[in-house]
Design a protein around this motif. Structure first.
Motif, PDB file in Angstrom:
ATOM      1  N   LYS A  14      -8.859  48.542  16.904  1.00  0.00           N
ATOM      2  CA  LYS A  14      -9.494  47.479  15.662  1.00  0.00           C
ATOM      3  C   LYS A  14     -10.050  48.118  14.985  1.00  0.00           C
ATOM      4  N   ARG A  15      -9.487  48.662  13.549  1.00  0.00           N
ATOM      5  CA  ARG A  15     -10.668  49.609  12.911  1.00  0.00           C
ATOM      6  C   ARG A  15     -12.265  48.999  13.251  1.00  0.00           C
ATOM      7  N   ARG A  56     -12.425  34.708  12.924  1.00  0.00           N
ATOM      8  CA  ARG A  56     -11.361  34.637  13.927  1.00  0.00           C
ATOM      9  C   ARG A  56     -11.322  34.960  15.281  1.00  0.00           C
ATOM     10  N   THR A  57     -12.089  36.957  15.207  1.00  0.00           N
ATOM     11  CA  THR A  57     -12.137  37.318  15.627  1.00  0.00           C
ATOM     12  C   THR A  57     -12.936  37.860  15.924  1.00  0.00           C
ATOM     13  N   GLY A  78      -9.256  40.242   4.418  1.00  0.00           N
ATOM     14  CA  GLY A  78      -8.513  41.834   4.082  1.00  0.00           C
ATOM     15  C   GLY A  78      -7.266  42.376   3.568  1.00  0.00           C
ATOM     16  N   THR A  89     -14.511  38.576   9.262  1.00  0.00           N
ATOM     17  CA  THR A  89     -15.353  39.872   9.798  1.00  0.00           C
ATOM     18  C   THR A  89     -14.695  41.002  10.721  1.00  0.00           C
ATOM     19  N   GLY A  90     -14.008  41.799   9.191  1.00  0.00           N
ATOM     20  CA  GLY A  90     -14.093  42.924   9.825  1.00  0.00           C
ATOM     21  C   GLY A  90     -15.026  43.643   9.258  1.00  0.00           C
ATOM     22  N   SER A  91     -14.564  44.734   8.648  1.00  0.00           N
ATOM     23  CA  SER A  91     -15.037  45.606   8.276  1.00  0.00           C
ATOM     24  C   SER A  91     -16.125  45.439   6.855  1.00  0.00           C
ATOM     25  N   SER A  92     -14.831  44.551   5.668  1.00  0.00           N
ATOM     26  CA  SER A  92     -15.951  43.632   4.651  1.00  0.00           C
ATOM     27  C   SER A  92     -16.657  43.506   4.801  1.00  0.00           C
TER      28      SER A  92
HETATM   29  P1  NA7 Z   1      -9.342  43.602   7.453  1.00  0.00           P
HETATM   30  O1  NA7 Z   1     -10.481  44.953   8.684  1.00  0.00           O
HETATM   31  O2  NA7 Z   1      -8.190  43.161   8.015  1.00  0.00           O
HETATM   32  O3  NA7 Z   1     -11.132  42.022   8.435  1.00  0.00           O
HETATM   33  C1  NA7 Z   1     -10.002  40.616   7.386  1.00  0.00           C
HETATM   34  C2  NA7 Z   1     -10.725  39.726   8.839  1.00  0.00           C
HETATM   35  O4  NA7 Z   1     -10.496  38.609   8.198  1.00  0.00           O
HETATM   36  C3  NA7 Z   1     -10.636  39.603   9.741  1.00  0.00           C
HETATM   37  O5  NA7 Z   1     -12.129  39.717  10.282  1.00  0.00           O
HETATM   38  C4  NA7 Z   1      -9.345  38.733  10.053  1.00  0.00           C
HETATM   39  O6  NA7 Z   1      -9.621  38.208  11.399  1.00  0.00           O
HETATM   40  C5  NA7 Z   1     -10.587  37.426   9.108  1.00  0.00           C
HETATM   41  N1  NA7 Z   1      -9.394  37.016   8.735  1.00  0.00           N
HETATM   42  C6  NA7 Z   1      -7.896  37.596   8.203  1.00  0.00           C
HETATM   43  N2  NA7 Z   1      -7.203  36.065   7.810  1.00  0.00           N
HETATM   44  C7  NA7 Z   1      -7.497  34.924   8.138  1.00  0.00           C
HETATM   45  C8  NA7 Z   1      -7.443  33.866   8.002  1.00  0.00           C
HETATM   46  N3  NA7 Z   1      -6.747  33.386   7.768  1.00  0.00           N
HETATM   47  N4  NA7 Z   1      -8.506  32.873   8.511  1.00  0.00           N
HETATM   48  C9  NA7 Z   1      -9.461  33.543   9.625  1.00  0.00           C
HETATM   49  N5  NA7 Z   1      -9.907  35.072   9.364  1.00  0.00           N
HETATM   50  C10 NA7 Z   1      -8.682  35.585   9.021  1.00  0.00           C
HETATM   51  O7  NA7 Z   1     -10.357  43.880   6.560  1.00  0.00           O
HETATM   52  P2  NA7 Z   1     -11.567  44.456   6.340  1.00  0.00           P
HETATM   53  O8  NA7 Z   1     -11.816  43.686   4.165  1.00  0.00           O
HETATM   54  O9  NA7 Z   1     -12.928  43.601   6.363  1.00  0.00           O
HETATM   55  O10 NA7 Z   1     -11.425  46.008   6.009  1.00  0.00           O
HETATM   56  C11 NA7 Z   1     -10.215  45.851   5.676  1.00  0.00           C
HETATM   57  C12 NA7 Z   1     -10.358  47.546   5.778  1.00  0.00           C
HETATM   58  O11 NA7 Z   1     -11.092  48.115   4.621  1.00  0.00           O
HETATM   59  C13 NA7 Z   1     -11.331  47.944   6.703  1.00  0.00           C
HETATM   60  O12 NA7 Z   1     -10.590  48.003   8.102  1.00  0.00           O
HETATM   61  C14 NA7 Z   1     -12.094  49.595   6.126  1.00  0.00           C
HETATM   62  O13 NA7 Z   1     -11.228  50.635   6.605  1.00  0.00           O
HETATM   63  C15 NA7 Z   1     -12.109  49.106   4.977  1.00  0.00           C
HETATM   64  P3  NA7 Z   1      -8.509  39.043  12.567  1.00  0.00           P
HETATM   65  O14 NA7 Z   1      -9.357  39.972  13.151  1.00  0.00           O
HETATM   66  O15 NA7 Z   1      -7.954  38.747  11.961  1.00  0.00           O
HETATM   67  O16 NA7 Z   1      -8.609  37.830  13.856  1.00  0.00           O
END
Ligand code: NA7
Length: 544
Positions: free
Chosen positions: A330-331, A211-212, A382, A188-191
């Motif tokens: 965080k972003r 996760r967060t 991510g 649940t990051g930007s994507s």
């Molecule tokens: P992000 O911002 O790194 O988000 C990745 C998401 O995936 C984030 O919610 C992570 O949770 C989650 N994540 C990563 N690994 C796992 C595992 N193993 N299990 C469960 N969840 C996981 O990537 P985005 O593609 O959304 O964005 C990247 C950038 O692209 C963005 O900031 C813009 O600049 C454009 P976490 O928060 O690490 O606990």
């Protein structure tokens, strides 16, 4: 280096990547008669906008600002159709630029650079590709972006899963049909936050694994109006200049008051107003949101309350409300109907903050001791940001030292542009520069101009080699960390900190001192005769 080579050639410069950095570099190099080869692992131009074509992908910097400024005709003639551009339009723009400046003829597509070794005797880089070519170049430039190495978690049972899997950062080029499917989104990051509302409309059922939780602001995206377009285009050069010396490389209305200097009522009304306007200007509600925990708490609580208000189920609303890190560290995400999506009957949220996903099975995955069946799983998990793509190439500098080895405790650069012992190698928006903490296109242009001007300087002075000094680099690395430590950024486990990658050193990688401040530092350094860089004059042999 490989001894199975099919071809070899020699040029002044090799550029890796044909995204916004590589395209502009090639354009500038060509004008100066610097012979150049560009290698791009994708099938076409566009970089991040070529790969990240998941449903809902969109830029959260305003369209009028997220574009090149180097050519007045280009910026006047191109028309954006929305306030925040969707990925297909940005990709179309990159293609337009490539065609307009006839750039494709010097770009090799579908070719990955695998190694680049500096030959101290010849003072040149030997660059190898996966197509079996070796190119000798005086200059080697990594224009590979900051978030270009997609990360899929290493889950037991992944290979045995029989459904379809996707990563948002490596999305298929043809339309993916999820109609009638049970799908999962992990992340649940930007994507994820951009894709989830769109996928929910198509799939029969969508389960989100979180996760967060993330702070996300409504984009309030609207179609571009002629009036707004003109308000920019009529004075584009002046606006661009203002952007270049701004905090983030874009013009946003920033309040210069501290959050606690005003009454509770005024604070809430400032937050409410900015929430209503939409986009990242919310973080500029007060001048200390990213430096004072108390100030940050007020902004974070405002957003949490919006989430609680939007999401009808209170348990889900509470799970979606971030509480473990300051807002903006965080972003920050910008969405179109993200929280509202959880009010749909066909969407569920699974909280995996307590324990990781256990494993994948042939028809789904197990989390929190429960099995979930899916037709498709979307990883929005991510990237190995800032350094991952640099390390994917076997880069070796003086004394055969690997970049990866030199940086094993964290990136070491001078200005995010060069690293000592790697002469004539430049990084565009490398770690230690504003990069991801800025409007990328503006930072790309600044770095491309710096690199190009440096090469011109070398030619004028009869220099062959440029390299930062150890002292300048050490001081800059310290300055980057000291600057970050004055903010709240180190308090979050973000990809800015390398915290999303198991085993990655934990330190803040971009430079957070501000785009304008950074630009002035670069200008002063050049003004003082490239202070902190050392040059070597051409040898008699090289001059022949
Ligand atoms: P992000 O911002 O790194 O988000 C990745 C998401 O995936 C984030 O919610 C992570 O949770 C989650 N994540 C990563 N690994 C796992 C595992 N193993 N299990 C469960 N969840 C996981 O990537 P985005 O593609 O959304 O964005 C990247 C950038 O692209 C963005 O900031 C813009 O600049 C454009 P976490 O928060 O690490 O606990």
């Amino acid at each position: 280096m490989s001894d199975q080579l099919k071809a070899s050639s020699s040029v002044d410069a090799v550029i890796v990547g044909a995204g916004f950095s590589g395209l502009y570099l090639l354009h500038r190099f060509r004008k100066l008669g610097i012979s150049t080869r560009v290698f791009e692992r994708g099938g076409d131009v566009g970089g991040t906008w070529y790969w990240n074509r998941y449903p809902g992908a969109r830029c959260d910097v305003e369209s009028m600002q997220y574009s090149y400024s180097f050519d007045e005709d280009l910026q006047q003639e191109w028309q954006w159709s929305e306030k925040f551009s969707p990925q297909p339009q940005i990709l179309a723009y990159a293609n337009h630029v490539a065609d307009r400046f006839d750039l494709r003829k010097d770009i090799d597509f579908d070719v990955e650079v695998t190694a680049a070794h500096f030959d101290e005797g010849a003072r040149r880089w030997a660059v190898e590709t996966d197509s079996g070519e070796r190119v000798s170049a005086q200059f080697f430039i990594m224009a590979t972006g900051c978030i270009s190495t997609a990360q899929i978690p290493d889950l037991d049972g992944f290979d045995g899963y029989k459904g379809r899997t996707f990563h948002t950062g490596n999305w298929p080029h043809e339309k993916v049909d999820f109609t009638g499917e049970r799908i999962a989104v992990i992340g649940t990051g930007s994507s994820g936050i951009q894709a989830i509302p769109v996928l929910a409309q198509e799939a029969a059922h969508l389960t989100v694994f979180q996760r967060t939780p993330n702070y996300s602001l409504p984009s309030r995206n609207v179609p571009m109006t002629e009036e707004y377009e003109h308000s920019w285009k009529d004075v584009y050069p002046a606006k661009r200049d203002e952007m270049r010396y701004s905090g983030h490389g874009s013009l946003k209305d920033l309040n210069d008051k501290p959050a606690l200097s005003v009454s509770e009522e005024e604070r809430q009304s400032v937050f409410a107003e900015r929430w209503k306007v939409g986009g990242t200007i919310f973080l500029g509600s007060f001048n200390d949101i990213l430096t004072s925990q108390e100030a940050n708490d007020t902004a974070a609580e405002f957003v949490r309350n919006q989430i609680r208000r939007i999401v009808k189920d209170p348990v889900t609303g509470e799970l979606l409300a971030p509480k473990t890190y300051p807002i903006g560290t965080k972003r920050i995400c910008v969405d179109s109907g993200y929280f509202e999506t959880y009010n749909r009957e066909n969407v569920d949220l699974v909280d995996i903050s307590g324990a990781p996903i256990e494993r994948m099975t042939p028809d789904g995955l197990v989390a929190n001791g429960q099995h979930y069946a899916f037709d498709s799983i979307v990883f929005a998990t991510g990237f190995d940001a800032m350094t991952g793509t640099l390390f994917n190439v076997d880069i070796r500098g003086r004394r055969d030292q690997a970049l990866k080895e030199k940086w094993n405790a964290g990136p070491r650069t001078y200005l995010g542009l060069m690293s000592e012992a790697f002469p004539n190698m430049f990084m565009i928006t490398g770690p230690g520069s504003p990069s991801v903490k800025s409007n990328m296109v503006m930072s790309i242009e600044q770095h491309v101009d710096f690199v190009t001007d440096s090469i011109v300087h070398m030619r004028e002075q009869g220099y062959d080699v440029m390299e930062p000094t150890v002292n300048a680099e050490d001081e800059w690395v310290d300055h980057v960390q000291e600057t970050a430590n004055k903010t709240l950024f180190p308090r979050a486990n973000s990809w800015y900190m390398g915290a999303n990658m198991p085993g990655k050193p934990r330190l803040f990688m971009p430079y957070i001192g501000g785009v304008g401040v950074y630009r002035k530092i670069c200008e002063e350094i050049v003004g003082e005769g490239y202070k902190g860089f050392r040059f070597e004059a051409k040898t008699a042999a090289a001059a022949e």
